[in-house]
Design a protein around this motif. Structure first.
Motif, PDB file in Angstrom:
ATOM      1  N   THR A 151       0.828  -1.209   0.000  1.00  0.00           N
ATOM      2  CA  THR A 151       0.000   0.000   0.000  1.00  0.00           C
ATOM      3  C   THR A 151       0.860   1.255   0.000  1.00  0.00           C
ATOM      4  O   THR A 151       0.598   2.195  -0.760  1.00  0.00           O
ATOM      5  CB  THR A 151      -0.950   0.001   1.219  1.00  0.00           C
ATOM      6  OG1 THR A 151      -1.749  -1.176   1.176  1.00  0.00           O
ATOM      7  CG2 THR A 151      -1.835   1.221   1.232  1.00  0.00           C
ATOM      8  N   LEU A 152       1.897   1.279   0.832  1.00  0.00           N
ATOM      9  CA  LEU A 152       2.781   2.444   0.860  1.00  0.00           C
ATOM     10  C   LEU A 152       3.514   2.586  -0.468  1.00  0.00           C
ATOM     11  O   LEU A 152       3.632   3.690  -1.005  1.00  0.00           O
ATOM     12  CB  LEU A 152       3.787   2.347   2.009  1.00  0.00           C
ATOM     13  CG  LEU A 152       4.770   3.516   2.106  1.00  0.00           C
ATOM     14  CD1 LEU A 152       4.049   4.855   2.270  1.00  0.00           C
ATOM     15  CD2 LEU A 152       5.748   3.286   3.243  1.00  0.00           C
TER      16      LEU A 152
ATOM     17  N   SER B 237       1.161   4.025  -2.959  1.00  0.00           N
ATOM     18  CA  SER B 237       0.914   5.440  -2.659  1.00  0.00           C
ATOM     19  C   SER B 237       2.095   6.311  -3.074  1.00  0.00           C
ATOM     20  O   SER B 237       1.905   7.390  -3.646  1.00  0.00           O
ATOM     21  CB  SER B 237       0.636   5.625  -1.167  1.00  0.00           C
ATOM     22  OG  SER B 237      -0.523   4.937  -0.791  1.00  0.00           O
TER      23      SER B 237
ATOM     24  N   VAL C  57       2.148   6.642  -6.886  1.00  0.00           N
ATOM     25  CA  VAL C  57       1.110   7.559  -7.369  1.00  0.00           C
ATOM     26  C   VAL C  57       1.476   9.005  -7.031  1.00  0.00           C
ATOM     27  O   VAL C  57       1.367   9.899  -7.879  1.00  0.00           O
ATOM     28  CB  VAL C  57      -0.274   7.181  -6.789  1.00  0.00           C
ATOM     29  CG1 VAL C  57      -1.300   8.266  -7.063  1.00  0.00           C
ATOM     30  CG2 VAL C  57      -0.739   5.852  -7.368  1.00  0.00           C
ATOM     31  N   MET C  58       1.938   9.243  -5.797  1.00  0.00           N
ATOM     32  CA  MET C  58       2.329  10.611  -5.420  1.00  0.00           C
ATOM     33  C   MET C  58       3.482  11.110  -6.281  1.00  0.00           C
ATOM     34  O   MET C  58       3.529  12.283  -6.664  1.00  0.00           O
ATOM     35  CB  MET C  58       2.712  10.682  -3.943  1.00  0.00           C
ATOM     36  CG  MET C  58       1.521  10.584  -3.011  1.00  0.00           C
ATOM     37  SD  MET C  58       1.938  10.893  -1.279  1.00  0.00           S
ATOM     38  CE  MET C  58       3.234   9.706  -0.975  1.00  0.00           C
TER      39      MET C  58
END
Length: 145
Positions: free
Chosen positions: A53-54, A57, A60-61
């Motif tokens: 998940t990290l 993220s 995407v960031m």
């Protein structure tokens, strides 16, 4: 606008893109070292666990940051070109960029503090401040006359 301030804005935009590339690197173990270091500095308690998940993220960031940098390069260039025509024609673009930065700064900094990453406000201030210094130094928001 002088060559110095044109260069200032180019470096400012590129710095956003480079930071995005560092964030993208967090998506994979082999390239996650720089972002792990940044997160451990910002959090103070070491880097958080890098689970799927990290990593998603961060990827995407990073992609959003790179996209933001590319958009800014073209918008800043258009604002500079309009300013070169005189009569303050680029002012609306400079203000639009400023409004976007203000929205990002308030949301990102608030969430950083709320989630235990208060030190993230420091680089946010550098980024927002870099834009403000460029605006003030170049004089693009002065009234034409």
């Amino acid at each position: 606008m002088s060559g110095f301030w044109r260069g200032w804005f180019v470096v400012w935009c590129v710095s956003i893109g480079l930071f995005g590339a560092v964030l993208c690197g967090g998506a994979f173990e082999a390239t996650s070292g720089p972002v792990k270091l940044i997160l451990s500095i910002l959090h103070g308690a070491g880097a958080p666990p890098f689970d799927a998940t990290l990593r998603f993220s961060l990827g995407v960031m990073g992609a959003v940051s790179i996209g933001w940098a590319v958009s800014l390069v073209f918008t800043v260039r258009a604002a500079i070109d309009l300013e070169a025509q005189g009569r303050g024609q680029g002012r609306a673009l400079w203000r639009a960029i400023g409004a976007g930065i203000a929205a990002w700064f308030v949301i990102d900094s608030t969430l950083s503090v709320a989630t235990g990453f208060a030190w993230n406000v420091a680089p946010n201030l550098l980024l927002a401040g870099g834009y403000a210094v460029g605006l003030m130094g170049s004089g693009v928001l002065k009234r034409p006359g």
